[in-house]
Design an enzyme around this catalytic site. Sequence first.
Site, short mmCIF file in Angstrom:
data_model
loop_
_atom_site.label_atom_id
_atom_site.label_comp_id
_atom_site.label_asym_id
_atom_site.label_seq_id
_atom_site.Cartn_x
_atom_site.Cartn_y
_atom_site.Cartn_z
N HIS A 57 0.83 -1.20 0.00
CA HIS A 57 0.00 0.00 0.00
C HIS A 57 0.87 1.25 0.00
CE1 HIS A 57 -4.00 1.83 1.65
NE2 HIS A 57 -3.30 2.76 0.99
N ARG A 61 2.05 8.66 -6.56
CA ARG A 61 1.54 9.92 -7.13
C ARG A 61 1.74 10.10 -8.63
NH1 ARG A 61 -1.79 10.22 -3.11
NH2 ARG A 61 -0.99 11.12 -1.16
N ASN A 91 -4.84 5.89 -7.24
CA ASN A 91 -5.41 7.24 -7.23
C ASN A 91 -4.42 8.29 -7.75
OD1 ASN A 91 -3.85 6.93 -4.91
ND2 ASN A 91 -5.16 8.20 -3.63
N ASP A 151 -8.60 2.83 -3.28
CA ASP A 151 -8.13 3.44 -2.03
C ASP A 151 -8.16 4.96 -2.08
OD1 ASP A 151 -6.91 3.20 0.66
OD2 ASP A 151 -5.33 4.32 -0.32
N ASP A 304 0.85 2.71 3.71
CA ASP A 304 -0.04 3.77 3.26
C ASP A 304 0.73 5.08 3.12
OD1 ASP A 304 -2.26 5.14 2.38
OD2 ASP A 304 -3.28 5.19 4.31
#
Length: 428
Positions: A57, A61, A91, A151, A304
Site C-alpha cells: 500500500h 503519485r 489514485n 483506495d 499507506d
Amino acid sequence: MSQSILISGGTLANGKKSDLLIKDGLIAEMAEKIEDKEAKRIDASHSIVLPGLVDLHTHLREPGREDAETVESGSRAGVKGGFTALSAMANTSPVADTAGVVEQVYRLGQAAGLLDVFPIGAVTRGLEGEHLAEIGAMADSMARVRVFSDDGHCVFDPLVMRRALEYVKKFDGVIAQHAQEPRLTQGSQMNEGIVSSQLGLKGWPAIAEEAIIARDVLLADHVQARLHICHLTTAGGVEIIRWAKARGISVTAEVTPHHLLLTDELARSYDPVFKVNPPLRTEADVMALREALADGTIDIVATDHAPHPAETKECEWQEASFGMLGLETALSIVNKTMVETGLMNWEKVADRMSYAPARIGRYEHQGQELKVGAPAHITVINPTQVLRVDRDLVASRSRNTPFHGMELPGRILATIFNGKLVFEGGNA
C-alpha cells in the site's frame, strides 16, 4: 557481470547466525563463515538480515502529482526503508483504471531500477464507484495486476463490490477495500470521541469502518472471492476480521505503522501532519491492533505512504490533505511497537512485512525465505542503532512525516535488490 556481495556476521530472522554470499542476483552460499576477498563486504554483526520488505500500500503519485512524489523518488524512499517491492495505488491523475496507465507505472518502476513496483488497478472507473474499471485488461497487461483498490474512496455500492469480487476470482485477484461508509464520514476530520468533542472537530466514527468490513466479508464469503481490508484502525474491526477468519472466509487485513504508534491525542496540537485517512484512533484501538498483528488476525504491515506537497499540509487543519509519509520509518516503528515490546520476534516481522504481503499480492519473486538459490532481495537492519527522523533528510519529495524529531530504534544498514546494493548507510 554484477559484483558479488558478502553479508557477514548477521543474524537471520530465525535467530541463526549466517554469512550470505550473493552472486548474479541470487543467494549463492550461506554458511557460518564465508571467505571471499573479491566480494563487497557488508558487516552485519549486531544486525538482523531479513528478506526484502514488501509494501502492499504505497502512493507514488505519478502520473499527475509529481510535485508530491514520483515513482523514482518513492523508490528511493522505499529502499531507504528496507523495501524491495512497492505496490503503487491507483489514485493517480489519470487514475490507474486502464491497461495503459498501469503499464506506464510499471515501466517507470523498471526504469528507476531500485526495487519492484507493482501497480494496483482501480476497481471502478475514475474511482467513482459506479462502473467497473478495465480489470481484465489490467490483469492481462504487462503489469499483470492482481490487486485492485479504489483506495482513498470506498467501493460503497454493494452490487458493484460484489461484481468486482466475482470478476477477480477468474485470475485469483484480490479486492483491497478502503473501508469507509461515506455517509457516516462526510466532512469528518478526525476520530469521533472525547478529543474530537473537546476540539470541536467533526468526528469520524469507528462504525463507519466496521460496517463496511462486516458487509464485505459477508460478500466475499457469498461469492467465494479474496478480500483484503486496507489500513484497519479499530478494535471492533479487528473482532470482525477475527470472526470472519474463524469462519474460513478468505479475508486478509493490514495495519499501518502510524496506527500502531500514534493516537488521536496528537490532534490536540492542531498540526495537520497528524491528519490522516482513516484517522488516528484511541490508545485502546492501538493496543488491539498490536495484539491482532502479533496473533495473525491482521496479516501484514503496510505503510499507506501518502506524500503531499507543503502547501496542502502546512495550513489550517480543516483545509489540509489527509495522509503521511511511511516508507522510511516503517521497520523502525515495527521494531519499537512490536519487537521491543515482546509481542513479535523477527520471524514474525519477516512474515508480516515480506512473506505475507508478497503472498497476498501474488508477487512470485518477492517475499521468499533467504536460502541458497533464492532471489537476493535482502534488508539488513541494526535494531539497536537509533534512527533520528528529520523531515529535511527524507528521500521522498514531500516532507509530511509525523515522526519528525523522534528517535526510533532500528536503522537500515543495507537494502539489496536482485543482488544489487541499492541502499547503504545513507546513500541510495
